[in-house]
Design an enzyme around this catalytic site. Sequence first.
Site, short mmCIF file in Angstrom:
data_model
loop_
_atom_site.label_atom_id
_atom_site.label_comp_id
_atom_site.label_asym_id
_atom_site.label_seq_id
_atom_site.Cartn_x
_atom_site.Cartn_y
_atom_site.Cartn_z
N HIS A 137 0.85 -1.20 0.00
CA HIS A 137 0.00 0.00 0.00
C HIS A 137 0.88 1.25 0.00
CE1 HIS A 137 -3.77 -2.16 1.43
NE2 HIS A 137 -2.82 -3.07 1.64
N HIS A 172 -4.79 1.51 -2.70
CA HIS A 172 -4.79 0.39 -1.77
C HIS A 172 -4.17 -0.83 -2.42
CE1 HIS A 172 -8.01 2.94 -0.22
NE2 HIS A 172 -7.60 2.50 0.94
N GLU A 200 -13.71 -9.19 25.73
CA GLU A 200 -12.69 -10.23 25.56
C GLU A 200 -11.68 -9.88 24.47
OE1 GLU A 200 -15.92 -10.78 25.67
OE2 GLU A 200 -16.29 -12.14 27.36
N HIS A 202 -22.88 -22.13 26.14
CA HIS A 202 -21.77 -21.93 27.07
C HIS A 202 -20.85 -23.15 27.19
CE1 HIS A 202 -23.86 -18.34 27.99
NE2 HIS A 202 -23.17 -18.06 29.07
C1 TPP Z 1 -9.21 -7.29 10.48
C2 TPP Z 1 -8.84 -6.93 9.07
N1 TPP Z 1 -9.76 -7.06 8.10
C3 TPP Z 1 -9.43 -6.79 6.81
C4 TPP Z 1 -8.18 -6.40 6.47
C5 TPP Z 1 -7.79 -6.16 5.01
N2 TPP Z 1 -7.55 -4.73 4.81
C6 TPP Z 1 -6.32 -4.21 4.71
S1 TPP Z 1 -6.32 -2.54 4.61
C7 TPP Z 1 -8.01 -2.50 4.66
C8 TPP Z 1 -8.80 -1.24 4.68
C9 TPP Z 1 -8.08 -0.06 4.30
O1 TPP Z 1 -8.82 1.07 4.66
P1 TPP Z 1 -8.38 1.97 5.87
O2 TPP Z 1 -8.38 1.20 7.11
O3 TPP Z 1 -9.22 3.18 5.83
O4 TPP Z 1 -6.89 2.33 5.54
P2 TPP Z 1 -6.37 3.26 4.38
O5 TPP Z 1 -6.40 2.48 3.15
O6 TPP Z 1 -7.22 4.44 4.34
O7 TPP Z 1 -4.98 3.50 4.78
C10 TPP Z 1 -8.53 -3.77 4.74
C11 TPP Z 1 -9.97 -4.06 4.76
C12 TPP Z 1 -7.24 -6.29 7.52
N3 TPP Z 1 -5.98 -5.93 7.32
N4 TPP Z 1 -7.60 -6.54 8.81
#
Ligand code: TPP
Length: 698
Positions: free
Chosen positions: A41, A290, A440, A501
């Site tokens: 990224h 991204h 948790e 549970h």
């Molecule tokens: C728990 C989780 N779910 C999905 C992903 C896959 N993933 C990587 S970046 C992202 C989203 C990116 O959007 P944002 O958090 O706004 O970051 P930005 O691109 O704006 O830096 C996702 C869904 C992940 N890393 N972790």
Amino acid sequence: MASPVNLKQNVSSVDDPMDKTCIDTMRTLAMDAVQKANSGHPGTPMALAPVAYTLWQKHLRFDPTAPVWPNRDRFVLSCGHASMLLYSLLHLTEVQAVDEKYETLGKPSVSLDDIKNFRQFDSHTPGHPEYRLTSGVETTTGPLGQGVGNSVGMAIAERWLASRYNKPGFEKLIDFNVYAFCSDGDMMEGISHEAASIAGHLKLSNLCWVYDDNRITIEGSTELTYGDDVAERFMGYGWNVTRVGDANDLELLERAYQAFLHCDDRPTLIIVDSHIAWGSPNKQDTSGAHGEPLGEDEIRLTKKFYGWPEDAKFLVPDGVYEHFRKGVGARGKELREAWYAELDAYKAQHPELADELVRIQQRQLPEGWDEDIPTFPADAKGIASRESSGKVLNAVAKNLPWLIGGAADLAPSTKTLIKDAESFEPESYSGRNFHFGIREHAMGAILNGMATVKVRPYGAGFLIFSDYGRAPIRLAALMELPVIYVFTHDSIGVGEDGPTHQPVEQLPSLRAIPGLVVVRPCDANEVAEAWRTIIPFRHKPVALIMSRQALPTLDRTKYASASGVSKGAYILADAADGKPDVILIGTGSEVSLCVGAYEKLTAEGVRARVVSMPSWELFDQQDQAYQDEVLPPDVDGRVSVEQASTFGWAKFVGRKGATIGMKSFGASAPLKDLLTQFGFTVDRVYEAAKEQVARHGR
Ligand SMILES: Cc1ncc(C[n+]2csc(CCOP(=O)(O)OP(=O)(O)O)c2C)c(N)n1
Ligand SMILES: [Mg+2]
């Protein structure tokens, strides 16, 4: 969707030429590394470069030559996908690599070659930052939300250490701040709510989250998914909230960091409006923002826009390293040296406390930490393992002051309260009993954060709800953090609470996590040995699995000593000639069923052996000779008994052996009825054993 925004807005307000050069170096390194790796990224590291630069260069109390200095500020990149932001900082500030003994290796943590090898095998620059692998990475991030959760644990550990060890004249011996950068994804994940909520409640004024409010995630504009008023949300949690309208305005950023540093009664959230960088001002689509490189042409245009040599790659212009050396480097060195001088003076006045601090940092135990661990007399009625565990925990806690923890609102049920100790609350940060609330997931991430600061944390709850905290358990194993979990109510033994549970698949699923040690003791003395075994672990998380119901305390003059727990499995009772025709393997509450069946079989002249196997993982670590001694390869007659899914037991009973376990969910009923219904009886084990003997016996 919001219209694309160009980079003009991304550079407008950085006035100082050296600041701009450093920021653009961070940006171009991110572009080039992602391009070369052809994955990663680039956008967020580029957009957040000024925000991170201002923090590191102007405020972070961190010495790149000693990245494990205990009183350093912590920097957590919760949006781990933006890893190049961190790697460029670690490189440009010349952070030194240290080994697991904290000795400096005389080479950079992240070399320029590492950056050129971004995301490649064996580089120090994996796709997402990994604790242990790269010095200066304070925690492993990537699963969104974990990093912010960890940051709360780090801030908690700081408050606890400060409260215990700071003394008159040494008011700031422990005094560090924790910064976490987070993204839309972090904020959407439920764990950010749990973590922010407890941080607000605990008034952690040493905690600062910086939220990259760029209103975009992978699928596009956050308008698709998300209309939260984040500022209101955090004000509701009791946080200090401030906003920076432009990620490139260093003056506004400076003011926001000052607002955090001057706030002494709440955590701070800095909301930064940013525009994800996706290339030159001309680019009109969002591809590349991204998980995609910008492309060579786009990179050239962007570099031109920065006034950068268009064809230069991985360029660090003259003066950049020096500039960082004079900023974060000089400040960090001075602070660290002053701190060690202060520690020397502290050692003279408070030798015992100083000794504790040193041990904590080395993950060493105090002398005699285990001298009060009790032994339990034989008792047919017995005691629930959660009860005996509570006694042993207290016996250990007495001599191990930095064993601290609590439960997710289940301390009375999990028996995890440290007696005669206070609660960790805003007015009593030296308290050792933590109240994580019904959170948790955050509890797990908080424990991980605490463990990175080296205190010895434990968390507790019902085994069934381990699923809620599974992600951080997995990360504790990946990070090799010695976090202790006490999971009670370990089976259908829960009885009337019913199938919601009653754990069925949790035991095998925890065993599937590489590096996690799972221990399910069969009686009070195994509980004592379990604690004795796991407390010295320095790099392994542990899940202790305890029963709600009473377990008979075995007569150890008749059966083998519980010290075998340290080997994961041991022969508890054997055939007279040591050559069994059938081996009964049990864990936890089912060991006594095996013993009952064994007695019956022995009375009939059947040669049987009982193996108590509290921990697969510890047994796996034994040499082959010991494993073969306990489970001789030429004995095919085997029965495993465990109130859990039988998944995985074939490993020990083989294809010809029998497994007694759960093949369905449980049910709500008194325990006695459930045991009969699901076949956890001495007779059933006895019959399975007879059948095995008939099939495989000599
Ligand atoms: C728990 C989780 N779910 C999905 C992903 C896959 N993933 C990587 S970046 C992202 C989203 C990116 O959007 P944002 O958090 O706004 O970051 P930005 O691109 O704006 O830096 C996702 C869904 C992940 N890393 N972790
Ligand atoms: Mg975003």
